[in-house]
Design a protein around this motif. Structure first.
Motif: not given
Length: 453
Positions: A49-63
């Motif tokens: 994606s054009p911009r990196p996700a927030s740390p929260y969204l990245r952790l949520l995506a992993t879960d």
């Protein structure tokens, strides 16, 4: 800022949601949680994606990726990945018909055919179907009779539909100077190395070792990049194909299958078995079937004793008949027989798959390859131009169709010079010591592996 493609959890989750729906799981609850949190959709063409996700969204995506992996599949019984279960579902699993190793000239034609089809498709990779048609028509090259060119294309059309950025400098008619590097040629070279180092009894772990020794990580994409990352994280096959890998049914294993067919003429079962051991490093289910199907088709074509229709029928004997891939190929072949206008066949395939499948997914791309070969009756030019003009993964589809049709043609001399002359018998690659190798040399090396006891 460096945005590493094809591995960021926030970029994988959208693809995994789509893949889960395709392979018989119910992802709606997970999808609702992702969207409620503001999670983006998967990038349409890029790997990040054009911009990196927030740390929260990245952790949520992993879960959420872990939760999706635990969902049961309603298609599991019809679409296994284990080879013994695959063979148990295939009532017409082929037996070896003998056949001598393909002559070096036939193998040289196959390598050339693969390169020609790939090169034809490179400039228009990732472009929508309408753009491919418009760009070709703008130069009087429709149906395709030669490589794409920018000469004569209106500037307004190129502004709306620019050539593939990585390929335009090396893959248009006016600037082709030998075969440029491409993953569709790198992987056959890697599999040639696998056979040279480990023989035809190689294991999936042997494939992984060769990759780590010879394949730059930056030359991998989609499922191959995820598997490469999983290897570096300490995972072993077949878990490398499953861990956070929403691309496990995409086309990557299919484009690695040719060498398995070239080295097993007349033995489609052995070719499919080799392709399975290779594919399960990175893929599951229909992604694996696409490779097995292709290897079996090519093994049958490599004898020179069968027409393209018999080759395709043999390919289907190694694919579970109720799988999505088998159903798609059977339908594509019927469409190709029923319609004299191939554009109609392509439009019907796109109507079925374009809204639900990524343009690199193995199911629609394998169907398109089968339709192109059927409609062209195995003719070389007819096959590659149909495969490329059908869109989706244009260079990969052109490469596979070119390999099959060139085998059927039988020798380099049977391939039109307008396609082969610009390649100058020279291949660029970052794999091993093959950079600058000629297709005649690659054919001799392949023949040695085909005749090794």
């Amino acid at each position: 800022m460096l945005r590493l493609t094809w591995v960021q959890p926030e970029d994988l989750i959208g693809h995994e949601l789509r893949q889960a729906a395709q392979d018989g799981r119910e992802p709606s609850a997970v999808a609702a949680r992702w969207r409620a949190a503001g999670g983006p959709e998967a990038p349409l063409t890029a790997g990040a994606s054009p911009r990196p996700a927030s740390p929260y969204l990245r952790l949520l995506a992993t879960d959420l990726l872990d939760e999706l992996a635990d969902l049961p599949s309603a298609l599991a019984d019809d679409e296994p990945t284990d080879l013994a279960r695959i063979t148990s579902l295939c009532p017409d699993w082929p037996v070896a018909t003998g056949g001598r190793a393909a002559r070096p000239a036939r193998l040289e034609a196959a390598w050339l055919g693969r390169a020609v089809g790939c090169l034809l498709g490179k400039p228009v990779e990732k472009l929508p179907l309408t753009a491919i048609r418009d760009l070709a028509r703008a130069t009087g090259n429709w149906p395709l009779t030669g490589y794409f060119t920018a000469r004569g294309v209106p500037g307004e059309l190129l502004a709306r539909h620019p050539w593939n950025r990585r390929s335009a400098a090396t893959s248009l008619a006016e600037n082709i100077d030998g075969m440029p590097e491409d993953d569709d040629l790198n992987y056959p070279l890697l599999n040639l190395l696998v056979l040279q180092r480990h023989g035809r009894a190689f294991t999936t772990t042997d494939v992984a070792r060769v990759w780590l020794d010879e394949l730059p990580a930056g030359r991998t994409f989609t499922a191959e990049r995820v598997a490469y990352r999983n290897l570096l994280s300490g995972l072993e096959p077949p878990l490398t194909a499953r861990r956070h890998n929403p691309f496990r049914e995409w086309i990557g294993a299919l484009i690695r299958a040719d060498v398995h067919g070239w080295t097993n003429p007349g033995d489609p079962a052995a070719a499919a078995g080799q392709a399975h051991r290779d594919a399960t490093l990175t893929h599951t289910a229909n992604g694996v079937y696409a490779a097995m199907f292709t290897a079996a088709v090519i093994a049958t074509a490599a004898t020179g004793d069968h027409d393209v229709h018999a080759c395709l029928r043999t390919g289907l004997t190694v694919v579970p008949p109720r799988s999505r891939l088998a159903r798609a190929v059977r339908r594509a072949v019927r469409l190709a027989r029923d319609h004299t206008d191939f554009d109609t066949v392509v439009d019907l395939l796109h109507d079925t798959y374009a809204a639900t499948h990524h343009w690199v997914h193995a199911v629609p791309n394998t169907a398109l390859i089968a339709a192109a070969l059927t409609h062209a009756d195995g003719d070389f030019t007819g096959s590659v131009r149909r495969a490329v003009s059908g869109g989706w993964d244009t260079d990969s589809n052109g490469a596979t169709a070119g390999s099959v049709a060139a085998l059927l043609a039988g020798s380099p001399r049977a391939l039109p010079e307008r396609w082969t002359a610009p390649l100058k018998n020279r291949l660029a690659t970052s794999v091993g010591d093959f950079h600058g190798a000629g297709f005649d040399t690659l054919a001799r090396l392949t023949h040695l592996e085909a005749t090794r006891p």
